[in-house]
Motif scaffolding. Structure first.
Motif, PDB file in Angstrom:
ATOM      1  N   THR A  12      30.332  38.046  35.268  1.00  0.00           N
ATOM      2  CA  THR A  12      31.363  38.242  36.290  1.00  0.00           C
ATOM      3  C   THR A  12      32.743  37.993  35.704  1.00  0.00           C
ATOM      4  N   CYS A  13      32.882  36.902  34.943  1.00  0.00           N
ATOM      5  CA  CYS A  13      34.179  36.570  34.342  1.00  0.00           C
ATOM      6  C   CYS A  13      34.649  37.669  33.394  1.00  0.00           C
ATOM      7  N   GLY A  14      33.718  38.175  32.578  1.00  0.00           N
ATOM      8  CA  GLY A  14      34.072  39.237  31.646  1.00  0.00           C
ATOM      9  C   GLY A  14      34.480  40.514  32.356  1.00  0.00           C
ATOM     10  N   THR A  15      33.757  40.847  33.415  1.00  0.00           N
ATOM     11  CA  THR A  15      34.072  42.058  34.184  1.00  0.00           C
ATOM     12  C   THR A  15      35.446  41.964  34.825  1.00  0.00           C
ATOM     13  N   LEU A  16      35.763  40.815  35.408  1.00  0.00           N
ATOM     14  CA  LEU A  16      37.053  40.656  36.069  1.00  0.00           C
ATOM     15  C   LEU A  16      38.194  40.595  35.064  1.00  0.00           C
ATOM     16  N   LEU A  17      37.929  40.034  33.890  1.00  0.00           N
ATOM     17  CA  LEU A  17      38.951  40.030  32.837  1.00  0.00           C
ATOM     18  C   LEU A  17      39.251  41.455  32.389  1.00  0.00           C
ATOM     19  N   LEU A  89      52.961  34.894  36.990  1.00  0.00           N
ATOM     20  CA  LEU A  89      51.850  34.129  37.558  1.00  0.00           C
ATOM     21  C   LEU A  89      50.699  34.012  36.580  1.00  0.00           C
ATOM     22  N   SER A  90      50.483  35.036  35.763  1.00  0.00           N
ATOM     23  CA  SER A  90      49.434  34.966  34.731  1.00  0.00           C
ATOM     24  C   SER A  90      49.745  33.862  33.727  1.00  0.00           C
ATOM     25  N   VAL A  91      51.012  33.757  33.343  1.00  0.00           N
ATOM     26  CA  VAL A  91      51.419  32.684  32.422  1.00  0.00           C
ATOM     27  C   VAL A  91      51.218  31.326  33.074  1.00  0.00           C
ATOM     28  N   THR A  92      51.601  31.209  34.341  1.00  0.00           N
ATOM     29  CA  THR A  92      51.409  29.948  35.056  1.00  0.00           C
ATOM     30  C   THR A  92      49.937  29.552  35.096  1.00  0.00           C
ATOM     31  N   ALA A 110      39.412  36.110  36.716  1.00  0.00           N
ATOM     32  CA  ALA A 110      39.180  36.060  38.162  1.00  0.00           C
ATOM     33  C   ALA A 110      40.372  35.456  38.886  1.00  0.00           C
ATOM     34  N   ASN A 111      40.910  34.362  38.353  1.00  0.00           N
ATOM     35  CA  ASN A 111      42.056  33.716  38.979  1.00  0.00           C
ATOM     36  C   ASN A 111      43.303  34.597  38.917  1.00  0.00           C
ATOM     37  N   VAL A 112      43.457  35.328  37.815  1.00  0.00           N
ATOM     38  CA  VAL A 112      44.581  36.254  37.705  1.00  0.00           C
ATOM     39  C   VAL A 112      44.447  37.366  38.744  1.00  0.00           C
ATOM     40  N   ALA A 116      47.476  36.533  40.821  1.00  0.00           N
ATOM     41  CA  ALA A 116      48.569  37.215  40.116  1.00  0.00           C
ATOM     42  C   ALA A 116      48.574  38.718  40.360  1.00  0.00           C
ATOM     43  N   VAL A 117      47.527  39.253  40.970  1.00  0.00           N
ATOM     44  CA  VAL A 117      47.476  40.692  41.250  1.00  0.00           C
ATOM     45  C   VAL A 117      47.410  40.933  42.765  1.00  0.00           C
ATOM     46  N   ILE A 118      46.323  40.485  43.381  1.00  0.00           N
ATOM     47  CA  ILE A 118      46.132  40.751  44.811  1.00  0.00           C
ATOM     48  C   ILE A 118      47.249  40.134  45.644  1.00  0.00           C
ATOM     49  N   MET A 119      47.532  38.856  45.411  1.00  0.00           N
ATOM     50  CA  MET A 119      48.501  38.159  46.251  1.00  0.00           C
ATOM     51  C   MET A 119      49.912  38.759  46.181  1.00  0.00           C
ATOM     52  N   PRO A 120      50.518  38.911  44.998  1.00  0.00           N
ATOM     53  CA  PRO A 120      51.892  39.440  44.983  1.00  0.00           C
ATOM     54  C   PRO A 120      52.004  40.888  45.427  1.00  0.00           C
ATOM     55  N   PHE A 121      51.029  41.734  45.081  1.00  0.00           N
ATOM     56  CA  PHE A 121      51.135  43.146  45.451  1.00  0.00           C
ATOM     57  C   PHE A 121      50.893  43.363  46.942  1.00  0.00           C
ATOM     58  N   VAL A 122      49.930  42.660  47.511  1.00  0.00           N
ATOM     59  CA  VAL A 122      49.694  42.759  48.949  1.00  0.00           C
ATOM     60  C   VAL A 122      50.896  42.210  49.712  1.00  0.00           C
TER      61      VAL A 122
END
Length: 323
Positions: A12-17, A89-92, A110-112, A116-122
């Motif tokens: 899962t981690c690899g897929t999300l990365l 956010l990715s750097v953070t 996954a955290n990114v 860092a993707v879903i939250m700021p763009f939505v």
């Protein structure tokens, strides 16, 4: 909302990365183009990365004995643009994982994706909708609230799918032991009832502050290299937040789904096999603490460390611009 290591399977981690890698690539290209007309983008990315880090230090209590925190994803998207916010956010999140053990190293992708993707763009989409309708601040508040709740939903789905996808022959979960019927309500309720409102309120307060003292720092403003950044005001804001950061320690308890293996064992009486034999990374300032220092002092030191990194980034970027 920071998913620790071993709660998600390596697959899962690899897929999300892999999923966020093309988003990083596009973000870099977009930011490079943005810098040509808004040279302040690079130092502002350093400033906002520190801002997001400090925001996440303020934990709030959640009914049931857990905690949660705001993130600032929509705020960053409005200040520097969603693509630059994704990188900041990715750097953070990377600093949090490597230096403080907050969020997993192999779960970084996954955290990114969530924060860092879903939250700021939505969040930014709702903000722009509010602008078009003539209700900028309402759009901002709704965007901040919906953005963090959507990210929480994504985290709940990622965690809840683990028992379905990865288990022993007898059906015992290998990683996160809770199914969707538990993870989704737990993640959503904490953010819908508490953290979402904190996110919206904090976003509005900082947005008002920026509009009053340094409107040129907003992404929509016609920035040029000749305009001042208002870094002095940013310094006041960041140092003030850093000094207040120990208040985040008043909220007792661990965020839902971020328990250590010992805490998980106390809750359910066992540790899934994949978690027990999983990846174990020792962060330098694990749990924002240093041996021999009071917890509050360690918290302040963590905040000061990130501010120093931010200052170095800003100074380096200003030097490059002069060259």
């Amino acid at each position: 909302m920071h998913i620790p290591d071993n709660y998600l399977s390596p697959a899962t981690c690899g897929t999300l990365l892999l999923a966020v890698t093309p988003i990083w690539t596009v973000s870099v290209l977009k930011v490079k183009a943005q810098i040509k007309t808004k040279r302040e983008t690079i130092p502002m990315m350093g400033v906002t990365a520190a801002l997001a880090f400090l925001i996440m230090m303020f934990n709030v209590p959640i009914p049931g004995g857990t905690t949660a925190h705001a993130v600032g994803g929509t705020l960053l998207a409005v200040l520097i643009g969603p693509w630059a916010a994704c990188l900041s956010l990715s750097v953070t999140l990377l600093l949090q994982a490597l230096l403080f053990g907050d969020g997993g190293v192999i779960a970084f992708g996954a955290n990114v994706l969530n924060m860092a993707v879903i939250m700021p763009f939505v969040g930014y989409a709702f903000y722009r909708l509010g602008q078009r309708l003539g209700h900028e601040r309402i759009g901002l508040a709704v965007g901040a609230y919906v953005g963090i709740c959507t990210a929480a939903l994504a985290a709940g789905v990622e965690l809840g799918l683990q028992p379905l996808l990865f288990h022993t022959a007898s059906g015992q979960p290998l990683y996160c032991p809770y199914g969707l019927n538990i993870t989704v309500p737990a993640m959503l309720l904490a953010h819908v009832l508490v953290a979402g409102w904190v996110e919206a309120g904090f976003t509005l307060v900082v947005f008002h502050f920026v509009k009053q003292v340094m409107p040129q720092s907003l992404y929509q403003a016609p920035l040029t290299g000749a305009q001042p950044l208002g870094l002095r005001y940013w310094g006041y804001l960041l140092v003030g937040l850093a000094c207040l950061s120990p208040l985040g320690l008043l909220a007792r308890g661990t965020a839902w789904g971020e328990w250590s293996t010992s805490e998980l064992h106390q809750r359910i009486g066992l540790v899934p096999q994949g978690m027990h034999h999983g990846f174990n990374f020792k962060a330098l300032f694990a749990d924002y603490s240093l041996p021999g220092l009071p917890t509050a002092a360690s918290y302040l030191l963590a905040a000061a460390t990130v501010l120093l990194i931010c200052l170095l980034v800003v100074r380096a970027s200003q030097h490059d611009q002069k060259d």
